[in-house]
Design a protein around this motif. Structure first.
Motif, PDB file in Angstrom:
ATOM      1  N   TYR A  97      49.296  51.368  26.135  1.00  0.00           N
ATOM      2  CA  TYR A  97      50.027  50.145  26.430  1.00  0.00           C
ATOM      3  C   TYR A  97      49.213  49.277  27.387  1.00  0.00           C
ATOM      4  CZ  TYR A  97      53.800  52.991  24.616  1.00  0.00           C
ATOM      5  OH  TYR A  97      54.575  53.792  23.816  1.00  0.00           O
ATOM      6  N   ALA A 133      50.784  56.152  39.678  1.00  0.00           N
ATOM      7  CA  ALA A 133      50.821  56.196  38.212  1.00  0.00           C
ATOM      8  C   ALA A 133      49.447  56.414  37.596  1.00  0.00           C
ATOM      9  CB  ALA A 133      51.436  54.908  37.656  1.00  0.00           C
ATOM     10  N   GLY A 173      48.980  55.143  29.450  1.00  0.00           N
ATOM     11  CA  GLY A 173      49.412  56.183  28.525  1.00  0.00           C
ATOM     12  C   GLY A 173      50.884  56.536  28.658  1.00  0.00           C
ATOM     13  N   ASP A 174      51.385  56.546  29.869  1.00  0.00           N
ATOM     14  CA  ASP A 174      52.776  56.897  30.157  1.00  0.00           C
ATOM     15  C   ASP A 174      53.524  55.631  30.569  1.00  0.00           C
ATOM     16  OD1 ASP A 174      55.215  57.868  31.076  1.00  0.00           O
ATOM     17  OD2 ASP A 174      54.343  59.018  32.735  1.00  0.00           O
ATOM     18  N   ALA A 232      56.755  54.825  30.628  1.00  0.00           N
ATOM     19  CA  ALA A 232      57.926  55.008  31.490  1.00  0.00           C
ATOM     20  C   ALA A 232      57.514  55.289  32.939  1.00  0.00           C
ATOM     21  CB  ALA A 232      58.811  56.128  30.960  1.00  0.00           C
ATOM     22  N   GLY A 233      56.548  56.155  33.126  1.00  0.00           N
ATOM     23  CA  GLY A 233      56.070  56.469  34.467  1.00  0.00           C
ATOM     24  C   GLY A 233      55.430  55.270  35.139  1.00  0.00           C
TER      25      GLY A 233
END
Length: 93
Positions: free
Chosen positions: A3, A34, A58-59, A61-62
């Motif tokens: 993202y 993060a 990559g994450d 939400a985190g």
């Protein structure tokens, strides 16, 4: 899937110096919490329009959680043009 986040906003006149330090501290906090390195850009010939760029996330939400917490911690909203907000756009690659 990776993202890319683009966050843009307008800075109140006379607030850029203080806000820039807060944004740089916020970027450091996001990097620590993060693992995402962000960049601050200012629009050419419109120096009070700023953009933060976060790539290869990559994450999602985190990252979003860490970003929201850091923005609140450093109270970035108080430096924006009244009635405006930080606009967040997310793209995938």
């Amino acid at each position: 899937m990776l993202y890319c986040y683009y966050v843009y906003y307008r800075v109140q006149p006379g607030q850029a110096v203080e806000l820039e330090q807060r944004v740089r501290d916020m970027l450091s906090s996001v990097r620590q919490n993060a693992g995402v390195v962000g960049r601050l850009l200012k629009k050419h010939q419109e120096p009070l329009l700023w953009m933060e760029v976060y790539e290869d996330v990559g994450d999602a939400a985190g990252f979003e959680r860490a970003l929201t917490e850091a923005v609140g911690k450093f109270r970035l909203h108080q430096f924006l043009v009244p009635g405006s907000k930080r606009a967040v756009e997310c793209f995938v690659s």
